[in-house]
Write an enzyme that holds these catalytic residues in place. Structure first.
Site, mmCIF file in Angstrom:
data_model
loop_
_atom_site.group_PDB
_atom_site.id
_atom_site.type_symbol
_atom_site.label_atom_id
_atom_site.label_comp_id
_atom_site.label_asym_id
_atom_site.label_seq_id
_atom_site.Cartn_x
_atom_site.Cartn_y
_atom_site.Cartn_z
ATOM 1 N N ASP A 121 0.805 -1.140 0.456
ATOM 2 C CA ASP A 121 -0.064 -0.276 -0.189
ATOM 3 C C ASP A 121 0.193 1.284 0.332
ATOM 4 O O ASP A 121 0.166 1.845 -0.081
ATOM 5 C CB ASP A 121 -1.188 -0.268 1.044
ATOM 6 C CG ASP A 121 0.022 -0.191 2.244
ATOM 7 O OD1 ASP A 121 0.945 -1.094 2.815
ATOM 8 O OD2 ASP A 121 -1.363 -0.587 3.331
ATOM 9 N N GLU A 170 8.095 -6.257 14.400
ATOM 10 C CA GLU A 170 8.983 -7.590 13.598
ATOM 11 C C GLU A 170 9.804 -7.417 12.555
ATOM 12 O O GLU A 170 11.304 -7.431 12.670
ATOM 13 C CB GLU A 170 8.211 -8.967 12.936
ATOM 14 C CG GLU A 170 7.468 -8.650 12.311
ATOM 15 C CD GLU A 170 6.697 -7.498 12.000
ATOM 16 O OE1 GLU A 170 6.639 -6.669 10.780
ATOM 17 O OE2 GLU A 170 5.919 -7.018 12.572
ATOM 18 N N ASP A 171 9.704 -5.903 12.021
ATOM 19 C CA ASP A 171 9.986 -5.065 11.563
ATOM 20 C C ASP A 171 11.869 -4.228 12.043
ATOM 21 O O ASP A 171 12.698 -4.357 11.601
ATOM 22 C CB ASP A 171 9.615 -3.907 10.503
ATOM 23 C CG ASP A 171 8.816 -3.043 11.903
ATOM 24 O OD1 ASP A 171 8.702 -3.800 12.266
ATOM 25 O OD2 ASP A 171 8.522 -2.217 11.288
ATOM 26 N N ARG A 207 -3.362 4.175 4.674
ATOM 27 C CA ARG A 207 -5.097 3.428 3.490
ATOM 28 C C ARG A 207 -6.266 4.407 4.726
ATOM 29 O O ARG A 207 -6.476 4.040 5.448
ATOM 30 C CB ARG A 207 -5.196 2.283 4.246
ATOM 31 C CG ARG A 207 -3.461 1.462 3.265
ATOM 32 C CD ARG A 207 -3.086 -0.098 3.263
ATOM 33 N NE ARG A 207 -5.210 -1.019 2.900
ATOM 34 C CZ ARG A 207 -5.253 -1.605 2.865
ATOM 35 N NH1 ARG A 207 -3.969 -2.660 2.047
ATOM 36 N NH2 ARG A 207 -6.583 -2.133 2.636
ATOM 37 N N ARG A 237 -0.687 9.679 7.103
ATOM 38 C CA ARG A 237 0.438 9.161 7.947
ATOM 39 C C ARG A 237 1.458 9.341 8.384
ATOM 40 O O ARG A 237 1.332 10.561 7.690
ATOM 41 C CB ARG A 237 -0.060 7.765 8.105
ATOM 42 C CG ARG A 237 0.941 7.157 7.125
ATOM 43 C CD ARG A 237 1.228 5.780 6.855
ATOM 44 N NE ARG A 237 2.278 4.914 7.794
ATOM 45 C CZ ARG A 237 1.931 3.809 8.471
ATOM 46 N NH1 ARG A 237 1.958 2.863 7.453
ATOM 47 N NH2 ARG A 237 2.941 3.288 9.244
#
Length: 414
Positions: free
Chosen positions: A99, A181-182, A210, A131
């Site tokens: 996205d 996790e990233d 989004r 964002r």
């Protein structure tokens, strides 16, 4: 016929990505690095909105090689990224969310930076569309590391990684983590990397908000945030011995992951949740919270975490009420203006025993206070010279204390 190795494998994990996927893939096609230097590996993670079909149509017409993998939903971004990484053949890997989109010239500039400097990770400037984006000072750095720059505050996966680094250490995303996790993956890459480059003068990546909010982790209870903080803290402790360098990195999980759990939302939590948060935080505070970490935070941040470390939920709630009311603490200047204390709640309440040092502002905060006098290098040198002179000055010879005879014939000091 042998096929030349691509420079970049663009790994795209996609779940319910329409219609955002259209612009995402268009941004890949528009890259100036050239189609012959890119491969795309797209993993449809069980989408039902036509994402997989669109990826396959894109693969049929794209100028660069495109591999489409369709699988059952894994529940998070780690699985698709790991699958894509396992198929990658490029010298570098870039993880692109379906996205979001790449900026013009992004891959060309980042690959050039890595090749020019021999660095293993490259960050490109990030901007947000509907964002927020990482709030760091985006400056171009040819070669840096995680200790001497602010890159620890951008741990998202959207970066260029040298694939040889990832394969040499068997690096993969932790599929047991549902959030953060990233951060774990990127911090490990920073710590293992032979140098990091930053392309700060050109927007390389656009984070797209989004309308349906699916870019945000929706499964996340507060316990997942503690899981993320614990994993990152343990990783840092594994790689970096105790001391200032470790503490410098620990600021990130304390400030970004742990502290928000003890902010305004804490006042809305039930008593049960409040107790549970303190229970989850207790071992982390005991193991990793130090005065050096505290000293790197703003006054109100370090006081909040101190109250967590001391297991004082009632005092924390009172402190947060003060913040929620948007009250400003009085600035107390001492030592001829060289020391500034912010008199937040509980300041110098002897019965509570909260150290004054927690309320003392570091220069970056104190500079906003009228009357503050910052110690300069010259003033510190003068103080050191004065102290040395006083130490070397001859002391006066002590005079003998008169002694008075006592009835028993002995002498006693007056």
């Amino acid at each position: 016929m042998t096929v030349a190795q691509p420079d970049v494998s663009v790994v795209i994990g996609a779940y319910e990505a329409m219609p955002y996927l259209v612009e995402c893939l268009a941004s890949v096609e528009a890259q100036t690095i050239g189609a012959e230097r890119i491969e795309v590996i797209a993993v449809d993670d069980g989408s039902t909105d036509g994402t997989g079909d669109y990826l396959e149509r894109f693969a049929e017409r794209a100028a660069m090689p495109v591999t489409v993998i369709r699988q059952h939903n894994s529940g998070g971004p780690s699985g698709p990224r790991n699958v894509g990484l396992g198929k990658a053949a490029g010298r570098y890997v870039f993880f692109l969310d379906a996205d979001d989109r790449l900026g013009p010239e992004a891959l060309e500039r980042m690959v050039a930076a890595a090749d020019r400097n021999g660095t293993d990770v490259v960050l490109g400037r990030i901007e947000g569309i509907n964002r927020s984006a990482p709030r760091i000072a985006w400056e171009t750095l040819e070669r840096t590391d995680v200790y001497s720059s602010s890159i620890k505050f951008t741990l998202s996966a959207q970066k260029l990684f040298r694939r040889a680094l990832l394969e040499r250490h068997g690096m993969r995303f932790d599929e047991s983590l549902w959030t953060g996790e990233d951060a774990l993956f990127t911090m490990e890459a920073y710590l293992r990397a032979d140098g990091v480059s930053v392309v700060g003068d050109h927007t390389c990546y656009y984070l797209v908000g989004r309308d349906d909010g699916k870019h945000v982790t929706k499964t996340g209870s507060y316990t997942l945030r503690f899981d993320s903080a614990r994993a990152l803290m343990n990783l840092i402790a594994e790689f970096v011995p105790a001391g200032e360098r470790r503490d410098a990195l620990m600021v990130r999980p304390f400030l970004i992951t742990l502290l928000p759990q003890f902010g305004p939302k804490f006042l809305k939590d039930s008593e049960q949740v409040r107790r549970h948060k303190f229970e989850l935080a207790e071992p982390l505070m005991k193991q990793f919270w130090t005065s050096t970490v505290a000293g790197r935070l703003k006054v109100e941040e370090r006081i909040r975490l101190h109250l967590v470390a001391e297991q004082q939920p009632e005092l924390l709630a009172g402190f947060l009420e003060f913040l929620r009311a948007k009250k400003q603490p009085e600035a107390v200047l001492e030592r001829r203006g060289h020391h500034v204390y912010f008199a937040y709640p509980y300041f110098r309440e002897a019965s509570l025993g909260i150290p004054d040092s927690l309320y003392r502002a570091a220069p970056r905060e104190a500079r906003a206070v009228p009357g503050y006098r910052e110690h300069t290098a010259i003033s510190l040198l003068r103080r050191a010279v004065g102290k040395a002179r006083r130490a070397m000055s001859p002391r006066p010879t002590p005079t003998e204390t008169p002694r008075t005879p006592t009835p028993g014939g002995t002498a006693a000091a007056a």
